[in-house]
Scaffold this active site. Structure first.
Site, PDB file in Angstrom:
ATOM      1  N   CYS A 114       0.841  -1.204   0.000  1.00  0.00           N
ATOM      2  CA  CYS A 114       0.000   0.000   0.000  1.00  0.00           C
ATOM      3  C   CYS A 114       0.877   1.255   0.000  1.00  0.00           C
ATOM      4  O   CYS A 114       0.678   2.169  -0.803  1.00  0.00           O
ATOM      5  CB  CYS A 114      -0.916  -0.039   1.234  1.00  0.00           C
ATOM      6  SG  CYS A 114      -2.185   1.225   1.239  1.00  0.00           S
ATOM      7  N   CYS A 115       1.875   1.290   0.877  1.00  0.00           N
ATOM      8  CA  CYS A 115       2.779   2.451   0.924  1.00  0.00           C
ATOM      9  C   CYS A 115       3.585   2.569  -0.357  1.00  0.00           C
ATOM     10  O   CYS A 115       3.853   3.676  -0.832  1.00  0.00           O
ATOM     11  CB  CYS A 115       3.739   2.335   2.106  1.00  0.00           C
ATOM     12  SG  CYS A 115       3.066   2.876   3.667  1.00  0.00           S
ATOM     13  N   CYS A 198      -1.213   8.473   7.212  1.00  0.00           N
ATOM     14  CA  CYS A 198      -2.578   8.206   6.763  1.00  0.00           C
ATOM     15  C   CYS A 198      -3.444   7.820   7.962  1.00  0.00           C
ATOM     16  O   CYS A 198      -2.956   7.205   8.925  1.00  0.00           O
ATOM     17  CB  CYS A 198      -2.575   7.074   5.753  1.00  0.00           C
ATOM     18  SG  CYS A 198      -1.710   7.465   4.223  1.00  0.00           S
ATOM     19  N   CYS A 201      -3.514   4.288   9.637  1.00  0.00           N
ATOM     20  CA  CYS A 201      -2.209   3.773  10.081  1.00  0.00           C
ATOM     21  C   CYS A 201      -1.550   4.685  11.108  1.00  0.00           C
ATOM     22  O   CYS A 201      -0.336   4.579  11.349  1.00  0.00           O
ATOM     23  CB  CYS A 201      -1.280   3.615   8.890  1.00  0.00           C
ATOM     24  SG  CYS A 201      -1.975   2.580   7.593  1.00  0.00           S
ATOM     25  N   CYS A 225       7.532   4.174   5.554  1.00  0.00           N
ATOM     26  CA  CYS A 225       6.665   3.956   4.394  1.00  0.00           C
ATOM     27  C   CYS A 225       7.466   3.469   3.196  1.00  0.00           C
ATOM     28  O   CYS A 225       6.907   2.876   2.276  1.00  0.00           O
ATOM     29  CB  CYS A 225       5.915   5.235   4.037  1.00  0.00           C
ATOM     30  SG  CYS A 225       6.973   6.556   3.446  1.00  0.00           S
TER      31      CYS A 225
END
Ligand code: SF4
Length: 238
Positions: A114-115, A198, A201, A225
């Protein structure tokens, strides 16, 4: 300027330079880099306290300094509003966001992916499109367990330098600088956050390390990240 070449030298400077000496060193680091790279020197801005501090230092070196923000669909509304205000004030800041379709709750099942998609890829795009030869970050070596071994100047990618001008600053010195300079900060700090990311997180924590509230409950807890650890040239073999 003589650079520290080892983490031990960095930690000596962290503990032995005073606040003014650190700020002067940051100004010198950016001035030297700006002389060398000109418009190829660009400041990354994550909209956190360290980023707005380094942005203010860079703007003192040259009002023409350019920057970029990487945002994601998951940033808190307060951060998005703060970003809009910052970009309105500094239109020389470009905003990058990857709107690619991703699996639901990828931040839970694979936060690294995702990162990588939502943060690292847009940084690569910014570096490519803005013609960056040296990017400037707000990374500090006292932020947490993953940040202890960086240097003020790094070359992890071919033909791309990374400058960490406030690497030596303590958290307290960042707030000292921002208060003295009257720099606006993300209002989420008023809620108790110490490190911002985010929404899914990032949590408020009271532990010793600033980044303890990041990615709680995953293997990335308190971690990174990827923008400081992954290759960043668009042509890199990733
Ligand atoms: S911080 Fe969380 S939501 Fe944001 S890109 Fe990384 S894993 Fe995804």
């Amino acid at each position: 300027m003589k650079f520290a070449t080892t983490p031990d030298e960095i930690h000596d400077l962290v503990n032995n330079l005073n606040f003014k000496e650190k700020v002067d060193r940051s100004l010198d680091l950016i001035s030297d880099a700006y002389r060398e790279h000109g418009d190829g020197l660009v400041v990354a801005n994550s909209l956190g306290k360290d980023s707005v501090a380094v942005w203010d230092v860079a703007k003192r070196v040259s009002p023409k300094m350019r920057g970029f923000v990487v945002t994601t669909r998951f940033k808190p509304v307060e951060t998005k509003q703060f970003m809009s205000a910052l970009v309105a004030r500094y239109p020389e800041t470009r905003v990058y966001q990857n709107d690619i379709e991703i699996a639901d709750e990828l931040y839970k099942t694979d936060p690294d992916q995702c990162c990588d998609l939502l943060k690292v890829q847009p940084v690569r795009q910014a570096i490519e499109e803005m013609g960056v030869s040296c990017w400037v970050t707000g990374l500090r070596c006292t932020e947490g367990r993953t940040r202890t071994d960086y240097l003020e100047v790094e070359e992890r990618d071919e033909d791309l330098l990374k400058l960490n001008p406030i690497l030596l600053w303590h958290e307290r010195e960042v707030w000292q600088y921002l208060a003295l300079r009257g720099v606006p900060v993300n209002p989420l700090y008023g809620e108790g956050y110490r490190s911002l990311g985010c929404a899914p997180c990032t949590q408020i924590t009271t532990g010793a390390n600033e980044r303890d509230g990041r990615w709680i409950g995953t293997s990335k807890c308190g971690g990174e990240c990827g923008i400081h650890t992954r290759p960043l040239k668009a042509t890199a073999n990733v």
